[in-house]
Structures are given as C-alpha cells and as structure tokens.
Design a protein around this motif. Structure first.
Motif, short mmCIF file in Angstrom:
data_model
loop_
_atom_site.label_atom_id
_atom_site.label_comp_id
_atom_site.label_asym_id
_atom_site.label_seq_id
_atom_site.Cartn_x
_atom_site.Cartn_y
_atom_site.Cartn_z
N ALA A 1 -22.45 -3.85 9.36
CA ALA A 1 -22.67 -2.78 8.39
C ALA A 1 -21.34 -2.47 7.73
O ALA A 1 -20.28 -2.56 8.35
N ASN A 2 -21.39 -2.09 6.47
CA ASN A 2 -20.17 -1.73 5.76
C ASN A 2 -19.70 -0.33 6.11
O ASN A 2 -18.50 -0.09 6.25
N VAL A 3 -20.62 0.60 6.25
CA VAL A 3 -20.31 1.95 6.70
C VAL A 3 -21.29 2.26 7.82
O VAL A 3 -22.49 2.36 7.60
N ARG B 1 -20.24 10.92 1.74
CA ARG B 1 -20.31 11.49 0.40
C ARG B 1 -19.58 10.59 -0.61
O ARG B 1 -18.41 10.31 -0.47
N TRP B 2 -20.33 10.14 -1.59
CA TRP B 2 -19.82 9.45 -2.77
C TRP B 2 -19.11 8.12 -2.50
O TRP B 2 -18.26 7.72 -3.29
N PRO B 3 -19.41 7.38 -1.45
CA PRO B 3 -18.80 6.06 -1.35
C PRO B 3 -19.53 5.05 -2.22
O PRO B 3 -20.69 5.25 -2.61
N THR B 4 -18.84 3.95 -2.52
CA THR B 4 -19.47 2.79 -3.14
C THR B 4 -19.48 1.66 -2.14
O THR B 4 -18.44 1.32 -1.56
N VAL B 5 -20.66 1.08 -1.92
CA VAL B 5 -20.81 -0.07 -1.04
C VAL B 5 -21.30 -1.24 -1.89
O VAL B 5 -22.33 -1.13 -2.56
N GLU B 6 -20.53 -2.32 -1.88
CA GLU B 6 -20.88 -3.50 -2.68
C GLU B 6 -21.01 -4.72 -1.77
O GLU B 6 -20.10 -5.02 -0.99
N ILE B 7 -22.13 -5.40 -1.89
CA ILE B 7 -22.36 -6.65 -1.16
C ILE B 7 -22.69 -7.70 -2.21
O ILE B 7 -23.81 -7.74 -2.74
N ARG C 1 -24.77 -12.66 9.00
CA ARG C 1 -26.19 -12.60 9.33
C ARG C 1 -26.84 -11.29 8.89
O ARG C 1 -28.05 -11.22 8.72
N SER C 2 -26.08 -10.25 8.75
CA SER C 2 -26.61 -8.96 8.33
C SER C 2 -25.48 -8.18 7.70
O SER C 2 -24.46 -7.93 8.33
N GLN C 3 -25.64 -7.81 6.45
CA GLN C 3 -24.61 -7.07 5.73
C GLN C 3 -25.21 -5.74 5.24
O GLN C 3 -25.38 -5.52 4.05
N ARG C 4 -25.55 -4.91 6.18
CA ARG C 4 -26.16 -3.64 5.81
C ARG C 4 -25.17 -2.78 5.04
O ARG C 4 -23.97 -2.83 5.28
N GLY C 5 -25.71 -1.97 4.15
CA GLY C 5 -24.85 -1.10 3.37
C GLY C 5 -24.36 0.06 4.20
O GLY C 5 -23.19 0.13 4.59
N SER D 1 -30.33 -7.25 5.56
CA SER D 1 -29.22 -6.47 5.00
C SER D 1 -29.74 -5.25 4.26
O SER D 1 -29.58 -5.11 3.05
N HIS D 2 -30.40 -4.35 5.00
CA HIS D 2 -30.97 -3.16 4.37
C HIS D 2 -29.87 -2.35 3.70
O HIS D 2 -28.74 -2.29 4.17
N ALA D 3 -30.22 -1.70 2.62
CA ALA D 3 -29.24 -0.85 1.93
C ALA D 3 -28.84 0.34 2.78
O ALA D 3 -27.66 0.64 2.95
#
Length: 495
Positions: free
Chosen positions: A245-247, A257-263, A271-275, A300-302
């Motif tokens: 997961a990114n966060v 609050r207010w992050p940007t997650v980009e994949i 194998r999994s890049q969840r937001g 990779s669910h948002a």
C-alpha cells in the motif's frame, strides 16, 4: 568543541534554534571532515551530549557506521546545505541498518530535532536507514531529501515513533522519490521478505504528523503506520507506486488529508499496489485525497477499509482508475465497522471491477454513502460489472449519482443489492443493463430516477428478492420481475 555563541545566532541559518540548547557545536570545528573522504561517526560519538545542537555546515559527510544516542532530554542535528554520504553495503561497519539511531523504545529521547540534509545514495549498493527515532515528548524532522534508489536491501529510510501518549511529532518534507529495490536485486537477496518500506511508524502511541512527504516505489509499503495505538496524521504529500500500500494507516482518530497517491508503474515483482489502506483503529478519516491508478494489479484497490478498522469517514476524495486490468475503487472488508462516504467521486475506466464494493458481512453497523458520484466506462472482465456491489445489511445511499454505460457495449449495472434493509434515496442511477438489481430483503428505493441506457427495465427483481418497495420514483421502462415476493410500488412514474 567549536561552540557557537547565541550572540552570533541571528546570522546562522538555524540560529533561531540556538536558544533552545545550552551548547551548539559546529561539527567541522570539532574535527568532522566535510569533504566526504573520512567517516564522521567517531567525531559525532565524541561530541554528543544532552541539551546540544550539532550543526553541519555546507559539505559532504561520509558515514560508514551508525551514530547512536539514546536517553537524552534535548538533542538536535541540523544541516546547512549538508549532504550525508553513506558507505556501500560492503563497507559499512557494525549494524548496517542506520546512519542515525536517536532514541530506542526502552530508552527514548525526550525532544529531538533533525533537519536539513540531502542524502546521496546514488552509488550502487547504498541505501541505509537515514534516521530511526523514538521520542517521548517532541519530534521535529524536516527537509530530508534522499537521492538515489535504496538498493542495499537494508531497512528503509525512516522510522519514527512517539513513545508517550501525550507526545507529539512532525515529519515534514521527508522525501525519498527514487524508492527502493526489491530484495532479490540487492546484496541481501534472500535475507528478508520483499524489501524496505519508505517510512515506518508502527509503534507510535502519541500524535505523529507526516506533512508534505514524498515517497517513490518501495517493495513493502510506502508510508506504513498501521499498528500503533496513537494518532497518525498524513497531510498532503505524494506517494507513488509502492507495493502493498502507498499509504497504510491505523490508530485512533487518525487523519489522511489531501495526499496525492499515484500508481502509474508496476514492476514485475509487484502484486498489490493499493492506494490507501486503513486498519487497526477507529474513527479514521480520509479527507480530500486524490488516488490515481493507471497501472492496476487486480488487487490494487484505490481505498481499502480493512476488517480491523472499527469506523471510518471518507469525504471529498477523488479516485481515478484506468487501465486494461480488473480493479476496484473503494472496498469495505467484511468485518469492518461503520463507514461513511461523503461527496466523493470515483471515475472507473478499467477492464472490470466495482467502483464501490461493500463485501458480504454479518456486521450491521451502517454503511452510508451520500453525495457519491460514480462515472466512467468499464468492462465486465471476470464478471465484475456493477457500479456498486452491496452485500451487507443496513446500507443507505443518499443523493448518489451512478452512471455505468459500459465499455464497448458491455452490460453494466448501477447497483446490485444482495443484502437486507438497504435504502436508496433521491439518487440518479443509469446503466447499460439494469440501474437497480435486487436479490435482497426489505429494500427501499425512493424519490430517485432510474434509467437503462441499453433499453432494459429500470429495475430487475429476482425470485429471491423479498419485500422490495419503490416509492415516488421515475422508473424508465418499469420493473422486470422474475418472481419477487411482496413487491410494493407507490406513486412511481413509468416511461
């Protein structure tokens, strides 16, 4: 030892901090080499002391062993255009895990400041934890930029914990945009699972904020702060392409609050890049987040609300999913607690998947979606062809707008309900197949507009549908009933 008096503080870049310490030391005057040729750790060991600020003037500072200081009351390390240069994995002496270890769980520091360093790990087989800090009272970390991929296979660049429930901390502008290598591409191949995370804060019990941080692709989560009992705040920042997961956040009353997650990039090992993934806590808020995924793995669910999340609030969040694979938007795991989704948009342009998936559960805490907009043209790969898949009792949808026109003529449904006591109120549902398909119990659809763009009926009721009610709706082409029982219709219009 190169003391700097407070009289000259006004002209120094960090002079505003000098009054906070009884001693201020210019490390070069104490003998530290700033040409990058000789290790500075022995000098730091000599001059470390409580109530002391170490100042690093402009230059390059080579480190080939860990600097450790614990149990202090007040300590600071600041750089003035200073660059830390870690030795490569093979030349690093002793525990090759960290440059700075400041406080440990059983002997934390009291107050710690660590600011103003670039870290040059562009050479091969470098990458080491820049700072590990366990602090009880106040932690301030700012303006740390790591250049180059973390490719030694050691622990990731930052670990931070507040050890007292009344303590606070901020990690601001901690940047590692080049990410980390997978473990099998490093000198420690086979020693660990996957590889490093970007930032770890899994034993935090206080309030710890991550503000405007930037993490690139790490093999084992970007920001990983999921298992402490304290409060985590994520404010702004950019998180990109991490596996896992990114966060990934837990805790009590934590806020994202207010992050940007980009994949937008996937490595062969990913194998999994969840937001965003939330878990192990309650009253967790996601507000104003932007999650963009154009390179999806199937899991990779948002936004993932995990089983151990007792309650969550998601508001004013924008999700965009694009690509040629199946992927889902907001996914609520079966055993999570109550979740509210407000004023949130999911644009879904993948080969298939559910923009909003409320998974089958025995938990009856309410799921509420209000002001939710779902749009985009998606496929029906692997059978995932519903805009909202509702499998849990006691869900309510107020003022939602769901459009599922389908990609390349495929059949998509706006809402499919398999649960009981589900209400749709004042909503607009459009789909290439059925706007509303029910196989549940005691469903109520009221004051809504339902229209199939593919010429089907507005509602499809299967034989297992029991006691559905439709009141004061506009139902274009009416209801298709395959044998539902106790159907109530009142004051609807049909076209």
């Amino acid at each position: 030892m190169g003391l700097t008096s407070t009289a000259s503080a006004a002209s120094e870049p960090y002079g505003q901090y000098y009054d906070e310490y009884s001693t201020v030391v210019d490390v070069t005057e104490a003998g530290a080499d700033n040409s990058g040729d000789e290790s500075i750790t022995p000098v730091l060991d000599e001059i470390r002391d409580d109530d002391t600020l170490l100042v690093f003037p402009e230059g390059r500072y080579y480190m080939d062993e860990q600097f450790r200081f614990t149990g202090f009351e007040n300590f600071g390390v600041v750089g003035e255009n200073a660059t830390l240069v870690p030795a490569n994995y093979y030349d690093f002496s002793g525990p090759n895990y960290r440059l700075f270890r400041l406080g440990v769980s059983y002997s934390p520091g009291g107050r710690l400041r660590f600011e103003g360093f670039d870290v040059d790990q562009t050479a091969s087989n470098t990458g080491i934890r820049t700072i590990e800090a366990n602090v009880s009272d106040r932690l301030e970390v700012r303006d740390i930029t790591i250049h180059g991929q973390h490719d030694s296979g050691t622990w990731g660049p930052g670990l931070f914990n507040i050890t007292d429930s009344d303590g606070t901390g901020i990690v601001e502008r901690f940047r590692a945009p080049d990410g980390g290598a997978w473990i099998n591409d490093t000198p420690t191949a086979g020693d660990r699972w996957r590889g490093p995370s970007g930032i770890v804060a899994n034993q935090n019990v206080g309030t710890l904020e991550f503000k405007h941080c930037w993490l690139g692709a790490f093999p084992d989560n970007g920001l990983y702060a999921a298992t402490g009992s304290g409060k985590i705040i994520v404010y702004g920042g950019l998180y990109q392409n991490s596996n896992g997961a990114n966060v990934r956040i837990g805790g009590r009353g934590s806020e994202i609050r207010w992050p940007t997650v980009e994949i937008d990039s996937t490595r062969p090992e990913d194998r999994s890049q969840r937001g965003i993934r939330i878990e192990n806590g309650r009253n967790i808020t996601i507000h104003g987040a932007a999650v963009e995924n154009s390179s999806p793995e199937a899991t990779s669910h948002a936004v993932s609300v995990m089983n151990t999340c007792e309650s969550a609030w998601i508001e004013d969040t924008r999700i965009e999913l694009r690509g040629d694979d199946v992927n889902h938007g907001i996914v609520l795991s079966p055993n999570c607690g109550g979740v509210t989704v407000v004023d949130t948009t999911v644009t879904h342009e993948t080969a298939g998947g559910y923009p909003f998936w409320i998974q089958d559960s025995d938990n009856t805490e309410q799921i509420l979606a209000e002001g939710l907009t779902i749009t985009g043209q998606s496929g029906d790969a692997e059978g995932f062809r519903d805009g909202i898949r509702c499998e849990r009792d006691n869900c309510r949808f107020n003022n939602i707008d769901v459009a599922q026109p389908g990609r390349s003529g495929v059949d998509r449904n706006a809402i499919v309900n398999t649960a009981s006591e589900v209400t749709v109120y004042k909503s607009d549902l459009r789909a290439s197949q059925y706007p509303f398909l029910d196989i549940g119990t005691n469903t109520l659809v009221r004051n809504s507009v339902l229209q199939s763009t593919g010429g089907q009926e507005a509602v499809c009721l299967y034989a297992s549908s029991t006691s559905p009610a439709f009141k004061e709706n506009r139902l274009v082409e009416g209801i298709r009933d395959f044998g539902a029982s106790d159907v109530t219709t009142w004051s609807n219009t049909y076209e």
